[in-house]
Design an enzyme around this catalytic site. Structure first.
Site, PDB file in Angstrom:
ATOM      1  N   CYS A  92     -14.053  -5.934  12.752  1.00  9.71           N
ATOM      2  CA  CYS A  92     -14.101  -4.427  13.538  1.00  9.71           C
ATOM      3  C   CYS A  92     -15.153  -4.078  13.222  1.00  9.71           C
ATOM      4  O   CYS A  92     -16.267  -3.518  13.805  1.00  9.71           O
ATOM      5  CB  CYS A  92     -13.173  -3.682  12.999  1.00  9.71           C
ATOM      6  SG  CYS A  92     -13.164  -2.726  11.234  1.00  9.71           S
ATOM      7  N   CYS A  95     -15.111  -1.966   8.763  1.00  8.08           N
ATOM      8  CA  CYS A  95     -13.864  -1.295   7.300  1.00  8.08           C
ATOM      9  C   CYS A  95     -14.693  -1.220   6.571  1.00  8.08           C
ATOM     10  O   CYS A  95     -15.875  -1.963   6.539  1.00  8.08           O
ATOM     11  CB  CYS A  95     -12.771  -1.538   8.068  1.00  8.08           C
ATOM     12  SG  CYS A  95     -12.938  -3.280   7.539  1.00  8.08           S
ATOM     13  N   CYS A 106     -10.547  -7.996   7.017  1.00  9.17           N
ATOM     14  CA  CYS A 106     -10.793  -6.099   8.086  1.00  9.17           C
ATOM     15  C   CYS A 106      -9.278  -5.936   7.436  1.00  9.17           C
ATOM     16  O   CYS A 106      -8.390  -6.323   8.003  1.00  9.17           O
ATOM     17  CB  CYS A 106     -10.913  -6.592   9.824  1.00  9.17           C
ATOM     18  SG  CYS A 106     -10.530  -5.286  10.579  1.00  9.17           S
TER      19      CYS A 106
HETATM   20 ZN   LIG Z   1     -12.417  -4.024  10.093  1.00  9.33          ZN
END
Ligand SMILES: [Zn+2]
Ligand SMILES: NC(=O)c1ccc[n+]([C@@H]2O[C@H](COP(=O)([O-])OP(=O)(O)OC[C@H]3O[C@@H](n4cnc5c(N)ncnc54)[C@H](O)[C@@H]3O)[C@@H](O)[C@H]2O)c1
Ligand SMILES: [Zn+2]
Length: 368
Positions: A92, A95, A106
Site C-alpha cells: 500500500c 502502512c 503490508c
Molecule cells: Zn502497506
C-alpha cells in the site's frame, strides 16, 4: 459480466470450471484480463481441505499475469492496457510496514483478504444471489479478476506472460530470499535445500549476488540438473548424511548462507546445522504443516548462527516484482526451464495431478 472460472466447490474434490459473474471494480479496484497463471502448491493445499483457514466456494489461483481492462475512479498507478502481475502480498506504500525497509508485510488489507473478501468486506465474484469468495485476494484461475490497485505490479509489456506470472509467487520468493532477506555477499558459499520453484529461484538469486559456491540439495536428480542450469556449482543428494557432507566440504565450518525451500521441518533443522558458526544465516522459506515446530540446539545460535524467515522473498511487490522481471528481460534469469507444461483453464485439475507426480516445476494455464 460473465466469465469462466475454476471454482473450488468441495474440499478434496476436483475444481469445477463454470460460468460465474464478476461485478465491476470499485473506486480503488482494477479489472484484469488474465493471460497466464501458474498452478502452485498453495492452490492444491487449499483445494485438499488440509488448510484450516480454507473456505469454499472460492475461485483459486494466485500466480496471475494479465492486462488491465478497466480501473476505478481513484486508481492512478495503472491504466487500461498495462501489463500486470498479481500480488497476494500487496504494497500500500502507507502502512507502518510499507514505509519501513525492513519488511514487505503490508498490513493494509490482510484481515479481509484472509477471509476471502476485497478490502471493503464484499466480493465481486458471485453466481446469481450467491457470493463466491476470493482466494488470496487474487482468484486468478479465471478469465478475469477484480483486485485492489495496491495488489498489482505493473511490469514490462515486452515480458511474455507465461513467464511473468511465475514472479507472482515462487520465483520471486526464491530470488528475494537470497537477494533481500539474506542479502548474499559476493564470494560467499550458499546451500539451498530444495530445488522446486522456490529453491531454484534462490539458486538464481545467490548467483546474481555473486556467490562463489552454490550447493543445491534435493532428492531428485532431474531437479538437481535444473539447479545446475540456474548456477548451482555443486549438487548433493538430500538425506540424513548431508549436513556432515556440507561441513566436510566447507572446512568444517558450514556455509555462509543456507536456504530451506522444502517445507519439511527436518530439512529446516539441517539448514540451521549446515550454516557456518560465527555468521552463518539460515533463511527459511518453506511452509511447514500446521502444528509442526523447528528443533534447534540453542548452542548453534550462541556460536553465531542466525535464522530468518522469508515471506514472498521480502519483496515489496509493486516496487520489487517489476525489477525482477527486468532482470529476466536483461537475460540475467532463465525462466523458460520453469515452464514445464502449458494447459488450458479446463485442464486445471491436470495441473494438480502433474504437481502431485512432481512432473516438472510449473504448469502454466494460458487463457485465449
Ligand atoms: Zn502497506
Ligand atoms: N515463503 C513464501 O512466501 C513461500 C511462497 C511460495 C512457496 N513457499 C513454500 O516453499 C516451499 C517450496 O515450494 P516449491 O514450490 O519450490 O515446492 P516443490 O515441492 O516444487 O519443491 C520442494 C523440493 O524439495 C525437495 N525435497 C523434499 N524433501 C527433501 C529433502 N529431505 N532434502 C532435500 N530436498 C528435499 C523436493 O524433491 C522438491 O524438489 C513449500 O513449502 C511452499 O509452500 C513459500
Ligand atoms: Zn504460490
Amino acid at each position: 459480466m460473465k466469465m469462466r472460472a475454476a471454482v473450488l466447490e468441495q474440499f478434496g474434490e476436483p475444481l469445477v470450471v463454470q460460468e460465474v459473474d464478476l461485478r465491476d471494480p470499485g473506486p480503488d479496484e482494477v479489472l484484469v484480463r488474465l493471460v497466464a497463471c501458474g498452478v502452485c502448491h498453495t492452490d492444491m493445499y487449499t483445494a485438499s481441505g488440509v488448510d484450516p483457514s480454507g473456505y469454499a466456494p472460492t475461485v483459486l489461483g494466485h500466480e496471475g499475469g494479465g492486462v488491465v481492462e478497466k480501473v476505478g475512479d481513484k486508481v492512478s498507478s495503472v491504466a487500461p492496457g498495462d501489463h500486470v502481475v498479481t500480488l497476494f502480498s500487496p504494497q500500500c506504500r502507507e502502512c507502518v510496514h510499507c514505509v519501513d525497509e525492513r519488511t514487505n508485510l503490508c498490513m493494509a488489507i490482510r484481515e479481509q483478504q484472509g477471509k476471502g473478501y476485497l478490502p471493503d468486506g464484499t466480493t465481486r465474484l458471485h453466481r446469481g444471489d450467491e457470493d463466491i469468495r476470493h482466494f488470496m485476494g487474487t482468484s486468478t484461475f479465471a478469465e478475469y479478476t477484480v483486485m485492489p490497485e495496491i495488489a498489482l505490479a505493473k511490469v514490462d509489456p515486452e515480458a511474455p506472460m507465461d513467464g511473468a506470472c511465475l514472479f507472482a509467487c515462487g520465483l520471486s520468493t526464491g530470488l528475494g530470499a537470497a537477494m533481500n532477506t539474506a542479502k548474499v555477499r559476493e564470494g560467499s558459499t550458499c546451500v539451498i535445500f530444495g530445488a522446486g520453484m522456490v529453491g531454484l529461484g534462490a539458486v538464481a538469486g545467490a548467483r546474481l549476488q555473486g556467490a562463489e559456491r552454490i550447493i543445491c540439495v534435493d532428492l531428485s536428480p532431474e531437479r538437481l540438473e535444473l539447479a545446475k542450469g540456474q548456477g548451482a556449482t555443486d549438487l548433493f543428494e538430500g538425506g540424513p548424511g548431508v549436513v556432515d557432507r556440507i561441513l566436510e566440504e566447507t572446512g568444517g565450518f558450514g556455509a555462509d548462507y543456507t536456504f530451506e525451500a522444502t517445507g519439511n521441518v527436518k530439512v529446516m533443522q539441517q539448514a540451521v546445522e549446515a550454516a557456518r558458526m560465527a555468521w552463518g544465516l539460515c533463511t527459511v522459506a518453506g511452509v511447514a504443516g500446521k502444528g509442526e515446530t523447528l528443533d534447534v540446539v540453542p548452542r548453534l545460535l550462541i556460536t553465531g548462527r542466525r535464522i530468518a524467515g522469508s515471506s514472498f522473498g521480502g519483496v515489496k511487490g509493486r516496487d520489487g516484482v517489476p525489477k525482477l522481471v527486468d532482470l529476466w528481460m536483461e537475460g540475467k534469469i532463465d525462466v523458460d526451464p520453469f515452464i514445464s507444461h502449458k494447459i488450458t483453464l479446463d485442464e486445471v485439475n491436470k495441473g494438480f495431478e502433474l504437481m502431485e507426480a512432481q512432473d516438472g516445476i510449473r504448469s502454466v494455464i494460458e487463457f485465449n
